[in-house]
Scaffold this active site. Structure first.
Site, mmCIF file in Angstrom:
data_model
loop_
_atom_site.group_PDB
_atom_site.id
_atom_site.type_symbol
_atom_site.label_atom_id
_atom_site.label_comp_id
_atom_site.label_asym_id
_atom_site.label_seq_id
_atom_site.Cartn_x
_atom_site.Cartn_y
_atom_site.Cartn_z
ATOM 1 N N ASP A 218 34.517 33.321 46.269
ATOM 2 C CA ASP A 218 35.464 34.453 46.365
ATOM 3 C C ASP A 218 36.404 34.250 47.558
ATOM 4 O O ASP A 218 35.940 34.164 48.697
ATOM 5 C CB ASP A 218 34.645 35.749 46.519
ATOM 6 C CG ASP A 218 35.475 36.998 46.309
ATOM 7 O OD1 ASP A 218 36.708 36.905 46.281
ATOM 8 O OD2 ASP A 218 34.859 38.082 46.191
ATOM 9 N N HIS A 313 39.718 38.542 35.429
ATOM 10 C CA HIS A 313 40.087 39.148 36.722
ATOM 11 C C HIS A 313 41.238 38.401 37.391
ATOM 12 O O HIS A 313 42.171 39.022 37.887
ATOM 13 C CB HIS A 313 38.847 39.174 37.622
ATOM 14 C CG HIS A 313 39.056 39.798 38.959
ATOM 15 N ND1 HIS A 313 39.311 41.142 39.121
ATOM 16 C CD2 HIS A 313 39.045 39.266 40.215
ATOM 17 C CE1 HIS A 313 39.445 41.403 40.416
ATOM 18 N NE2 HIS A 313 39.286 40.272 41.100
HETATM 19 C C1 HEM Z 1 40.399 36.834 42.816
HETATM 20 C C2 HEM Z 1 35.966 38.746 42.785
HETATM 21 C C3 HEM Z 1 37.843 43.152 43.513
HETATM 22 C C4 HEM Z 1 42.226 41.175 43.856
HETATM 23 C C5 HEM Z 1 39.034 36.969 42.731
HETATM 24 C C6 HEM Z 1 38.104 35.905 42.465
HETATM 25 C C7 HEM Z 1 36.878 36.442 42.483
HETATM 26 C C8 HEM Z 1 37.018 37.857 42.723
HETATM 27 C C9 HEM Z 1 35.565 35.714 42.273
HETATM 28 C C10 HEM Z 1 38.470 34.432 42.204
HETATM 29 C C11 HEM Z 1 38.528 33.599 43.436
HETATM 30 C C12 HEM Z 1 39.648 33.954 44.371
HETATM 31 O O1 HEM Z 1 40.815 33.615 44.152
HETATM 32 O O2 HEM Z 1 39.336 34.613 45.372
HETATM 33 C C13 HEM Z 1 36.105 40.098 42.988
HETATM 34 C C14 HEM Z 1 35.003 41.035 43.034
HETATM 35 C C15 HEM Z 1 35.523 42.265 43.238
HETATM 36 C C16 HEM Z 1 36.960 42.116 43.317
HETATM 37 C C17 HEM Z 1 33.547 40.647 42.889
HETATM 38 C C18 HEM Z 1 34.838 43.599 43.394
HETATM 39 C C19 HEM Z 1 33.567 43.731 43.706
HETATM 40 C C20 HEM Z 1 39.201 43.003 43.660
HETATM 41 C C21 HEM Z 1 40.121 44.081 43.911
HETATM 42 C C22 HEM Z 1 41.355 43.513 44.024
HETATM 43 C C23 HEM Z 1 41.205 42.088 43.817
HETATM 44 C C24 HEM Z 1 39.750 45.553 44.064
HETATM 45 C C25 HEM Z 1 42.688 44.166 44.313
HETATM 46 C C26 HEM Z 1 43.046 45.373 43.959
HETATM 47 C C27 HEM Z 1 42.100 39.834 43.620
HETATM 48 C C28 HEM Z 1 43.209 38.910 43.675
HETATM 49 C C29 HEM Z 1 42.686 37.660 43.355
HETATM 50 C C30 HEM Z 1 41.268 37.849 43.132
HETATM 51 C C31 HEM Z 1 44.657 39.238 44.033
HETATM 52 C C32 HEM Z 1 43.456 36.336 43.268
HETATM 53 C C33 HEM Z 1 44.020 36.189 41.876
HETATM 54 C C34 HEM Z 1 44.797 34.907 41.717
HETATM 55 O O3 HEM Z 1 45.979 34.917 42.032
HETATM 56 O O4 HEM Z 1 44.213 33.891 41.309
HETATM 57 N N1 HEM Z 1 38.341 38.154 42.879
HETATM 58 N N2 HEM Z 1 37.264 40.798 43.154
HETATM 59 N N3 HEM Z 1 39.881 41.824 43.590
HETATM 60 N N4 HEM Z 1 40.954 39.181 43.288
HETATM 61 FE FE1 HEM Z 1 39.131 39.985 43.148
#
Ligand code: HEM
Length: 404
Positions: A218, A313
């Site tokens: 993450d 996601h």
């Molecule tokens: C990407 C997990 C909540 C925004 C990711 C990734 C994971 C992840 C595994 C892919 C790896 C990375 O690029 O970091 C989670 C989990 C969440 C959560 C487990 C809640 C428990 C959120 C929330 C937001 C968010 C609330 C914003 C409102 C993003 C963004 C990316 C991302 C902007 C990058 C997307 C990209 O451009 O590839 N998240 N996330 N996430 N997450 Fe989350």
């Protein structure tokens, strides 16, 4: 230590000296044992620089432990008392982040070193009405709207003032929390407080992107300092008619997001990977390559379906899907035990940093709220938003531009 070259041998010397000469012999042998690693000695500068005017704790790598704490001002605590509090807090934070004891110390972290301690201060919107400063509210400080999937506990959200404490040693982090709470006595009281954690430095063979409690890598596609728009996406730039006291600062969105780990862990691996759009083992995108390969959202699999699913996601959260909206996610995991039925009370203390919430968290969460496959496995339980001013310059206190 003069007699012995390695830390490992120093302990043995202590035993030997103690055996030969009693307590006096032990003390003489090694009054200050060598640390086993450099973790305790690492310090993060409290003051900003011209090139990086922001407070520590935003672009600093996430430390092993964190305390997030919000305070409400006491009845009758006005602007002058708030200014005095920020002065006391800054003074204490400056000392502790350099590994020095603060005023009125309790000695809890006396021998631990700074341990990469950072202390980051922010103001909630309610702070401005409480202190008669509503004319100084920046236009970009827009409240977070409600979302359909919210399950928010107001008692664990909001707050007049916020402090984010991070350190690589739990005692150092607790010490900072307690010192700052004592320094607030009479002026502000704790509204809510949360404890988080990340990896211990050195726990992985090479520094790598951390995993969250769902097991995913993450943080991969976070904005990087080398990106041309890194600073403009994260930090407030001065503009005519703007609130100059926030220049170089940032907005922190704080959400306690419970992970519904029982249903999540029942999903087959392929389903877990489709929900995110990345491989669980190494974080590589399902469109191919390694963790750092750019995601190809248009890539089709041989069977004619999208490699990164329509509701994955990373597709729904991507800047391309949200008019370029970006934020720096710097979360900590939390675990507050188990519900009576055994359900883990665990998840992500989600902290997201951006130059304007409307162009960052708010825009992305609007999209995730309706279209994200991950929604079924998480629950947003609290919400807060803070204006985090730039770092104090030497001799000044955090927020002085607003409060002086
Ligand atoms: C990407 C997990 C909540 C925004 C990711 C990734 C994971 C992840 C595994 C892919 C790896 C990375 O690029 O970091 C989670 C989990 C969440 C959560 C487990 C809640 C428990 C959120 C929330 C937001 C968010 C609330 C914003 C409102 C993003 C963004 C990316 C991302 C902007 C990058 C997307 C990209 O451009 O590839 N998240 N996330 N996430 N997450 Fe989350």
């Amino acid at each position: 230590r003069r007699l012995l070259g390695t830390a490992g041998a120093a302990g043995a010397a202590g035993v030997l000296a103690g055996g030969a000469g009693g307590a006096a012999g032990y003390a003489a042998a090694d009054p200050a044992p060598a640390a086993l690693t450099s973790v305790g000695a690492d310090a993060v500068a409290f003051h900003g620089t011209a090139a990086a005017p922001q407070q520590a704790g935003i672009t600093t790598p996430a430390q092993a432990v964190a305390h997030l704490v919000a305070f409400d001002l006491a009845a009758g605590a006005d602007r002058a008392r708030a200014a005095a509090l920020l002065r006391r807090w800054s003074r204490a934070a400056e000392a502790m982040t350099a590994g020095r004891a603060p005023d009125d110390d309790d000695q809890v972290a006396l021998d631990a070193g700074p341990s990469s301690l950072t202390v980051t201060f922010g103001f909630g919107r309610s702070f401005f009405s409480r202190t008669g400063l509503t004319s100084r509210l920046p236009a970009d400080f827009t409240p977070i709207p409600p979302f359909s999937s919210d399950a928010l506990d107001p008692a664990r959200g909001g707050g007049d003032l916020w402090i984010q404490i991070g350190a690589d040693d739990p005692l150092v982090a607790f010490h900072a929390l307690r010192v700052l709470q004592r320094a607030a006595a009479g002026t502000a009281a704790v509204r809510w407080q949360m404890n988080g954690f990340s990896r211990t430095p050195g726990a992985t063979a090479k520094p790598r992107t951390v995993r969250n409690l769902m097991g995913q890598v993450d943080g991969t596609n976070n904005p990087k300092p080398a990106d041309h728009d890194f600073r403009s996406a994260l930090f407030v730039a001065g503009r005519p008619g703007g609130q100059a006291w926030m220049n170089g600062g940032s907005y922190a969105v704080v959400r306690r997001i419970r992970m519904l780990l029982d249903p999540w862990e029942q999903q087959p691996l392929a389903r877990q990977e489709a929900v995110i759009g990345r491989r669980k083992s190494d974080g590589a995108p399902l469109s191919g390559g390694t963790e750092s390969t750019p995601v190809d959202l248009d890539r089709m699999d041989r069977d004619g379906t999208l490699a990164v699913a329509g509701d994955a996601h990373i597709r729904v959260a991507a800047a391309q899907s949200n008019d370029g909206a970006k934020m720096l996610r710097r979360p900590f995991s939390f675990h507050d035990g188990f519900d009576p039925d055994g359900t883990p009370d665990a998840g992500l203390l989600f902290v997201a940093w951006q130059a304007a919430p409307l162009n960052g968290f708010i825009k992305v969460q609007r999209k995730l709220d309706s279209a994200d496959a991950l929604s079924r496995f998480i629950r947003h339980e609290s919400s807060a938003l803070f204006a985090v001013p730039p770092a104090a310059r030497p001799g000044e206190y955090v927020g002085q531009g607003l409060l002086e």
